[in-house]
Scaffold this active site. Structure first.
Site, PDB file in Angstrom:
ATOM      1  CE  LYS A 105       3.179   0.095   4.744  1.00  0.00           C
ATOM      2  NZ  LYS A 105       2.521   0.164   3.429  1.00  0.00           N
ATOM      3  CD  GLU A 113      -2.738   1.259   2.467  1.00  0.00           C
ATOM      4  OE1 GLU A 113      -2.738   0.325   3.297  1.00  0.00           O
ATOM      5  OE2 GLU A 113      -3.467   2.276   2.548  1.00  0.00           O
ATOM      6  NE  ARG A 122       4.188  -7.796  11.041  1.00  0.00           N
ATOM      7  CZ  ARG A 122       3.538  -7.080  10.112  1.00  0.00           C
ATOM      8  NH1 ARG A 122       2.500  -7.586   9.494  1.00  0.00           N
ATOM      9  NH2 ARG A 122       3.917  -5.853   9.831  1.00  0.00           N
TER      10      ARG A 122
HETATM   11  P1  ATP Z   1       0.327  -1.674   7.507  1.00  0.00           P
HETATM   12  O1  ATP Z   1       1.101  -1.870   8.775  1.00  0.00           O
HETATM   13  O2  ATP Z   1       0.037  -0.249   7.157  1.00  0.00           O
HETATM   14  O3  ATP Z   1      -0.778  -2.665   7.223  1.00  0.00           O
HETATM   15  P2  ATP Z   1       2.090  -3.251   5.977  1.00  0.00           P
HETATM   16  O4  ATP Z   1       3.431  -3.125   6.592  1.00  0.00           O
HETATM   17  O5  ATP Z   1       1.291  -4.485   6.102  1.00  0.00           O
HETATM   18  O6  ATP Z   1       1.318  -1.995   6.401  1.00  0.00           O
HETATM   19  P3  ATP Z   1       1.703  -3.308   3.131  1.00  0.00           P
HETATM   20  O7  ATP Z   1       2.053  -2.239   2.187  1.00  0.00           O
HETATM   21  O8  ATP Z   1       0.299  -3.750   3.246  1.00  0.00           O
HETATM   22  O9  ATP Z   1       2.242  -2.819   4.494  1.00  0.00           O
HETATM   23  O10 ATP Z   1       2.653  -4.552   2.918  1.00  0.00           O
HETATM   24  C1  ATP Z   1       2.947  -5.104   1.681  1.00  0.00           C
HETATM   25  C2  ATP Z   1       3.277  -6.550   1.866  1.00  0.00           C
HETATM   26  O11 ATP Z   1       4.390  -6.697   2.733  1.00  0.00           O
HETATM   27  C3  ATP Z   1       2.127  -7.311   2.477  1.00  0.00           C
HETATM   28  O12 ATP Z   1       1.957  -8.518   1.756  1.00  0.00           O
HETATM   29  C4  ATP Z   1       2.568  -7.568   3.877  1.00  0.00           C
HETATM   30  O13 ATP Z   1       2.024  -8.773   4.353  1.00  0.00           O
HETATM   31  C5  ATP Z   1       4.087  -7.638   3.739  1.00  0.00           C
HETATM   32  N1  ATP Z   1       4.734  -7.254   4.989  1.00  0.00           N
HETATM   33  C6  ATP Z   1       4.515  -6.143   5.710  1.00  0.00           C
HETATM   34  N2  ATP Z   1       5.244  -6.145   6.837  1.00  0.00           N
HETATM   35  C7  ATP Z   1       5.967  -7.291   6.829  1.00  0.00           C
HETATM   36  C8  ATP Z   1       6.908  -7.897   7.725  1.00  0.00           C
HETATM   37  N3  ATP Z   1       7.260  -7.287   8.876  1.00  0.00           N
HETATM   38  N4  ATP Z   1       7.446  -9.083   7.384  1.00  0.00           N
HETATM   39  C9  ATP Z   1       7.099  -9.690   6.240  1.00  0.00           C
HETATM   40  N5  ATP Z   1       6.213  -9.186   5.353  1.00  0.00           N
HETATM   41  C10 ATP Z   1       5.648  -8.006   5.639  1.00  0.00           C
END
Ligand code: ATP
Ligand code: MG
Length: 525
Positions: free
Chosen positions: A274, A38, A264
């Site tokens: 984020k 996003e 994650r």
């Molecule tokens: P928010 O905290 O705003 O939901 P997000 O960190 O999940 O944001 P996205 O832009 O939705 O951000 O993430 C893009 C992709 O990265 C998604 O598929 C998410 O699952 C993955 N992702 C985000 N954070 C992690 C993490 N700490 N480890 C592994 N994958 C991650």
């Protein structure tokens, strides 16, 4: 995390096992994955794990990975983030080729599908306020209550939904909801919101849309449109999977992707949310998204972390199904591994203590040769200036050394790297008793660092000539080089020239220190 989950054989993990099985059973002829950020912030090292997984699988199985912006919330999303995300994915070494997509590319199709659900009596317009919807959703232990608007006719729903699109109602006045089951054990199935009214300009579609699809309504359908086979996301979406499947089963979707969830990345001492990182930037607590102290890809890059180190790290941590926390020392270990191989060596004194060589002729200086990398001859050598006045590290001297201190002390002899043996003869102190200058002698016969009589010293120390720059205690090569890549300051760590450097006023970021705590931990210490 168990050892077998962490350090998987030849990079295999449960998701790759699924892909292998799907290909073997001919459920798919080729693999299509996607990374779906996003654009509401910069990418961080957690995202790198997801990027490496999605792009890595596509690469290994001869498939493709899409970069898809999940741009369904225009109030939080910005072009700056879109640009930064593309730059960071490329910098990490991954390439989406021509497969750059946006959920907003599908707004019209998604809208049409919403009308399909309405016509099938599987969606309705709800006039309840956000608070009422929340209050009626029930809890984990109690079912929700049906909305009083749940049984509207198809015609009325279609009419209202079209007028939502046309902008007849203010923000938040109505939503479109799926009609699933307000008593479902999984709260995500209690008539989830599909569309909300949001009169806000979108970075790509401008003012065309006044209603926007929810993440859940956009995500799986976008996967289906793109022919994604394996839709890989983090564990918090596990409970959304039944909804993901419900949409695909109830819509004429062009393909049938499957969602798989992995743990994650969480890391000690490291914020990987984020929302929190945005707060740090907005609140001015850091210099920006690329502040070298940030765990963002942009921050790590500015800090001097090479992309190969990030790739190595995410490969090491593996992909597991259970959440865990990775030791930040493990990340630093990967950074050191790469930089030890690649970084040129330089000398820099961080906390200077002046040395005067009493037997070195006044007004004279000489150039000595220093190797740029101990294991790589091709990296060549450089000339460093040596003279009567030098700087050494303050911590390399003790006036009253304990037994095991082998560095400089009154009467002690040490080697100055690439130069000579020196012996400390006298200590000059300031009025508070702090050493401010050491009077030393050097042995001209030890040029290059060895004594012809075979006598040994127990310490080799870095140093710089005092005649370098007025206040910078760096060897001249560092002030002059325009090194974009990190260098090793001998005995200290890896440093990289910061973009804030000015001529005559270099700024260096410490990428990582030399001391490897992970090596100790992993050796069973
Ligand atoms: P928010 O905290 O705003 O939901 P997000 O960190 O999940 O944001 P996205 O832009 O939705 O951000 O993430 C893009 C992709 O990265 C998604 O598929 C998410 O699952 C993955 N992702 C985000 N954070 C992690 C993490 N700490 N480890 C592994 N994958 C991650
Ligand atoms: Mg997210």
């Amino acid at each position: 995390m168990t050892a077998s989950e962490t350090f998987t054989e030849a990079g295999r993990d449960f998701i790759r096992d699924i892909v292998v099985a799907d290909l073997a059973a001919k459920r798919h002829t080729h693999v299509v994955t996607r990374f779906p950020p996003e654009p509401n912030g910069y990418l961080h090292i957690g995202h790198a794990k997801s990027i490496a997984l999605n792009f890595g699988i596509a690469e290994e199985f001869g498939g493709r990975c899409h970069l898809r912006f999940d741009d369904t919330n225009p109030t939080k999303e910005e072009q700056e983030y879109i640009d930064a995300i593309k730059r960071d994915v490329r910098w990490l070494g991954y390439d989406w080729g021509k497969h750059l997509y946006h959920a907003s590319d599908y707004f019209e199709q998604l809208y049409q599908w919403a009308e399909c659900l309405i016509r099938d009596a599987k969606a309705y317009v709800d006039d309840q306020s956000q608070d009422e919807i929340r209050a009626n959703r029930g809890t984990l232990t109690e079912p929700g209550n049906n909305s009083p608007f749940r049984d509207r006719s198809v015609a009325e729903n279609l009419d209202l939904f079209r007028r939502m699109r046309a902008g007849e109602f203010p923000n938040g006045a109505r939503v479109l909801r799926a009609k699933i089951d307000m008593a479902a054990g999984n709260i995500n199935l209690r008539d989830p919101v599909l569309y909300r009214i949001l009169n806000a300009p979108h970075p790509r579609t401008g003012t065309k849309w006044l209603i926007y699809p929810s993440y859940d309504f956009a995500h799986g359908q976008s996967d289906a449109i793109e022919g994604v086979t394996h839709s890989i996301c983090t564990l918090e979406f596990e409970d959304h999977r039944p909804l993901y499947d419900w949409f695909l089963e109830n819509l004429p979707a062009p393909s049938r992707p499957r969602q798989y969830e992995f743990a994650r990345l969480n890391m000690t001492y490291t914020l990987l949310s984020k929302r929190v990182l945005t707060e740090l930037v907005r609140g001015g607590h850091v210099a920006g998204w690329d502040d070298p102290r940030m765990p963002t890809i942009a921050g790590l890059r500015r800090r001097g972390v090479p992309p190969a180190a990030i790739r190595d790290f995410v490969k090491r941590i593996g992909v597991a199904k259970a959440n865990s926390v990775v030791d930040a020392a493990m990340f630093e270990h990967s950074v050191r591994e790469v930089l030890n191989r690649t970084a040129l060596r330089r000398m820099a004194v961080l906390r200077p203590l002046k040395i005067v060589l009493e037997n070195y002729p006044q007004g004279q200086s000489e150039e000595l040769e220093a190797v740029n990398h101990p294991d790589q001859q091709a990296a060549g050598t450089r000339r460093i200036r040596f003279g009567r006045e030098l700087y050494i590290e303050r911590d390399d001297f003790m006036e009253h050394p304990p037994k095991k201190f082998f560095r400089l002390a009154p009467g002690a002899e040490v080697r100055l790297r690439y130069a000579y043996f020196i012996t400390c003869r006298d200590v000059v102190k300031n009025p508070t008793g702090e050493p401010i200058e050491l009077r030393c002698t050097y042995d001209p016969a030890t040029k290059g660092g060895n004594a012809p009589d075979g006598r040994k010293v127990k310490a080799t120390m870095h140093w710089v000539s005092a005649a370098v720059l007025s206040d910078a205690k760096l060897e001249l090569a560092l002030a002059a080089d325009d090194l974009a890549d990190p260098v090793q300051f001998e005995r200290q760590g890896y440093f990289v020239r910061d973009v804030d450097s000015r001529p005559g006023r270099p700024v260096f970021n410490r990428t990582v220190g030399l001391r490897d705590t992970w090596a100790k931990v992993s050796a069973g210490g």
